[in-house]
Design a protein around this motif. Structure first.
Motif, PDB file in Angstrom:
ATOM      1  N   UNK A 288       1.106  -0.853   0.163  1.00 55.99           N
ATOM      2  CA  UNK A 288      -0.230  -0.086   0.095  1.00 55.99           C
ATOM      3  C   UNK A 288       0.857   1.290  -0.067  1.00 55.99           C
ATOM      4  N   UNK A 289       0.769   2.149  -0.044  1.00 58.97           N
ATOM      5  CA  UNK A 289       0.960   3.513  -0.505  1.00 58.97           C
ATOM      6  C   UNK A 289       0.458   4.596  -0.345  1.00 58.97           C
ATOM      7  N   UNK A 290       1.212   5.585   0.846  1.00 57.77           N
ATOM      8  CA  UNK A 290       0.500   6.750   0.756  1.00 57.77           C
ATOM      9  C   UNK A 290       1.091   8.068   0.622  1.00 57.77           C
ATOM     10  N   UNK A 291       0.458   9.322   0.626  1.00 62.11           N
ATOM     11  CA  UNK A 291       0.969  10.160   0.180  1.00 62.11           C
ATOM     12  C   UNK A 291       0.371  11.498   1.022  1.00 62.11           C
ATOM     13  N   UNK A 296      -3.957  15.871   5.357  1.00 61.22           N
ATOM     14  CA  UNK A 296      -5.397  14.135   5.702  1.00 61.22           C
ATOM     15  C   UNK A 296      -3.552  13.362   4.191  1.00 61.22           C
ATOM     16  N   UNK A 297      -4.144  12.880   4.571  1.00 62.55           N
ATOM     17  CA  UNK A 297      -3.040  10.953   3.432  1.00 62.55           C
ATOM     18  C   UNK A 297      -4.372  10.892   2.283  1.00 62.55           C
ATOM     19  N   UNK A 298      -3.862  10.720   1.207  1.00 63.48           N
ATOM     20  CA  UNK A 298      -4.607  10.012   0.545  1.00 63.48           C
ATOM     21  C   UNK A 298      -3.683   8.265   0.078  1.00 63.48           C
ATOM     22  N   UNK A 299      -4.534   7.151   0.454  1.00 69.40           N
ATOM     23  CA  UNK A 299      -4.005   6.064   0.559  1.00 69.40           C
ATOM     24  C   UNK A 299      -4.623   5.234  -0.666  1.00 69.40           C
TER      25      UNK A 299
END
Length: 703
Positions: A288-291, A296-299
């Motif tokens: 999984x990636x998170x940015x 807040x984060x986009x997961x």
């Protein structure tokens, strides 16, 4: 609300259908209240909003998703190319019971609307009568916001190629800056990326079971906004350069990418983010990636599991009407005209060309239909599609010849992290046996009523040379004078950035092609495509390509200038001037020079059209700077002449041509014995005699 049973472990079609299955399949998914009433519906469970005309055919995303959801028992409506100036058009079918599905259509709306020179296109192949301007720029964002305005409490799920390729912070060529993920910009609840089949079916059933859309955070191939990382997850920090890390084998692992704020200010970190994303693309081992975006984060969950052959057969065997919606009253829709007699035999591509979006969207694992399914579709075309004369225009997909090609060892495939199975060389673990495709061609030709089957999808010639029998079969039965092929360049520098094979491989394929055509007594020609101004391409590279074109008697018109599409590796090179194919370091690593200014991009395009007299002043100036005055002169060995025909060369060459109306791509060839094309502004290096016959140009399809 009536509930749908949850799925036990099984395939795409193993859910117990939703209660509305009792209505049966619709002739067309409804686009009006009157159609809904004719079907006996009081409401829709799901409404798909699309930027394309609604064509009920499996080459169009809204049709596949709509029919797949219908097969699960849901009532699906379509809102096609709505007036986005207000929310009124989005209320046409009433509120959906479960969710909105929003897509820009089969193309990114910005790529659809603007050329590589940022000029507006005046046509749209996915619109009745080829009319431009029927969808907004950044359609996913606009449509999602209008859906929310129409019925604010209904979940919004975005998908399709525009959402898929904008799922993280991405360089946007049209605004020349890094933009946020489309997810926070659209304020959607979920983003579905890649092939949406599994994710969209699971979303529909779980919402029908009463789950909250904000709880759907465990579905592969989706993205959502979150306030942080759960305590039971291990985080691998890739947000900075040159950090040491290992790949743990535990299930709950997330990889943190450089934030939106960081990549928008630091091009080198953007290159790093691009590399991380592309390396985590194998569904068998991706994390999984998170940015981070603001606070807040986009997961991003791991990529979707590829469909099996029975699942592919099920998707393509749904009851498509195989026609545009009747409301268009027979209007010409170019995209439909192009594919109405063609068949998609597979999905995905393991080529990994750095400028292409297919791999990022459909994945590197080729997903195949069975012979039986494909042959049945040919029969369906024969029986159901008006105007069929026995000509099948294509059996293909993202490529013409990857059908049933795969890694020889599932265990190796499960751990592989290569960006391409064919670059820099064809992997020793990749099967290249074309016998399944040859057998498919033969069975397809044997169907009653089929007179000719052409292969129009782009051919991967580095794979084809591994199978001389395939080349013989292709040339003998499936070439109608011309075969399009995409070497893209001749020089090692740009080819290495494109992840394309050297021109020697093209030469070997051409030799096999020509020898087979000669044995048949046929005059067949290859139509090669090339890209101007790709990252890593110098003026000298383009000059050498032009010399090669002239030496091989090839002339190109309306050639492709590199367009940095969202999320591609080539776009990362363009913006960051680093090479994300290799490891990126702050103070070392490969620097990639790119033609960004209008003048240099015009020059690179002009070299591809060396035969156009309007380009000669620009080319002569460049040749002098490169110290290659030896290529200026009156003979055939020279690239351009020293003289200038009256009335040409005063408009700046390719720059002026960019402002005209943009129609379909054309590629003209001049081969031995074909004659010459004579037209104002398109003269050869030496004066022609008046009255000499000109050959008809081959008019290829859009690339």
């Amino acid at each position: 609300m009536a509930k749908s049973n949850k799925k036990s472990k099984g395939d795409l079609f193993s859910y117990r259908p939703f209660w509305a299955k009792r209505f049966g399949p619709a002739p067309f998914l409804p686009m009006s209240r009157a159609e809904m009433e004719d079907l006996g519906w009081d409401s829709c469970d799901i409404i798909i909003v699309t930027g394309d005309a609604y064509i009920d055919h499996p080459s169009f995303g809204m049709a596949i998703v709509g029919r797949l959801l219908e097969a699960q028992g849901f009532r699906v409506g379509i809102i096609s190319q709505p007036d986005w100036s207000s929310a009124d058009a989005f209320k046409e079918l009433g509120p959906p019971n479960l969710f909105w599905g929003v897509t820009a259509g089969n193309m990114d709306s910005m790529v659809n609307r603007y050329t590589a020179d940022r000029k507006i296109r005046h046509n749209d192949s996915y619109t009745p009568n080829d009319e431009g301007g029927k969808r907004p720029d950044r359609s996913v964002v606009v449509y999602a916001q209008r859906c929310r305005e129409a019925y604010k409490d209904i979940p919004v799920v975005i998908g399709g190629i525009e959402a898929s390729l904008r799922r993280i912070a991405h360089y946007d060529y049209w605004s020349d800056k890094v933009r946020r993920s489309v997810l926070p910009d659209s304020k959607a609840d979920l983003l579905v990326y890649g092939n949406a089949d599994r994710a969209i079916v699971e979303i529909a059933h779980r919402l029908a079971n009463g789950e909250d859309v904000k709880e759907l955070h465990d579905i592969r191939g989706t993205s959502f906004m979150t306030n942080g990382v759960p305590d039971d997850y291990e985080v691998i920090d890739m947000s900075e350069l040159d950090l040491e890390h290992t790949r743990p084998s535990k299930d709950k692992v997330v990889m943190r990418m450089p934030s939106f704020e960081a990549v928008s200010k630091d091009p080198v970190l953007y290159g790093q983010a691009s590399r991380v994303l592309h390396q985590e693309s194998n569904a068998s081992n991706a994390y999984a990636l998170i940015q981070r975006h603001g606070n807040r984060d986009v997961w991003l969950t791991p990529p979707p599991i590829p469909l099996t052959t029975p699942e592919m057969d099920g998707v393509y065997g749904l009851p498509y009407a195989r026609a545009p919606h009747p409301s268009y009253n027979g209007a010409r829709i170019p995209a439909w005209e192009m594919i109405k007699f063609s068949i998609n035999i597979m999905r995905g591509c393991f080529g990994g060309c750095s400028f292409c979006s297919i791999t990022e969207h459909e994945g590197r694992v080729v997903q195949n239909r069975s012979e039986e399914s494909i042959l049945q579709e040919i029969v369906d075309i024969r029986e159901k599609v008006d105007g069929f004369t026995g000509q099948i225009s294509d059996l293909g997909g993202p490529t013409a010849n990857m059908y049933r090609l795969a890694c020889k060892d599932d265990k190796i495939q499960a751990v592989c992290r290569r960006l391409s199975c064919v670059y820099p060389d064809i992997c020793v673990n990749l099967g290249t046996d074309h016998s399944h495709l040859i057998e498919l061609y033969r069975k397809a030709r044997a169907i009653e009523g089929v007179k000719k089957i052409s292969i129009s999808s782009g051919l991967r010639y580095d794979l084809a040379v591994k199978s001389p029998k395939y080349v013989k079969e292709l040339v003998t039965h499936h070439v109608g004078g011309y075969l399009k092929i995409a070497p893209e360049h001749t020089e090692a520098g740009p080819l290495s950035k494109m992840m394309k094979p050297g021109i020697g491989t093209y030469d070997r394929f051409k030799q096999m092609f020509d020898q087979t055509a000669k044995r048949l007594g046929k005059k067949y020609y290859l139509i090669p495509y090339f890209i101007a101004a790709h990252p890593g391409t110098s003026d000298e590279d383009m000059m050498n390509l032009a010399v090669w074109l002239k030496k091989n008697n090839l002339r190109a018109d309306q050639v492709q200038t590199f367009l940095p599409s969202p999320m591609s590796l080539s776009s990362a090179m363009y913006y960051s001037e680093r090479n994300p194919i290799k490891a990126i370091h702050r103070n070392s690593g490969e620097v990639v020079r790119t033609a960004k200014g209008l003048r240099q991009r015009r020059l690179h395009k002009a070299y591809l059209r060396y035969h156009d007299a309007n380009n000669w002043p620009l080319i002569r100036e460049s040749l002098k700077k490169l110290g290659r005055q030896d290529l200026i002169g009156p003979s055939k060995k020279h690239l351009v002449p020293a003289w200038q025909p009256k009335g040409t060369g005063g408009n700046g060459g390719e720059g002026a041509r960019a402002g005209r109306k943009h129609g379909e791509q054309k590629f003209f060839t001049q081969q031995s014995g074909e004659g010459r094309r004579t037209q104002r502004g398109d003269t050869s290096s030496e004066p022609k005699k008046k009255g000499k016959n000109a050959s008809k140009p081959y008019r290829g399809k859009k690339r």
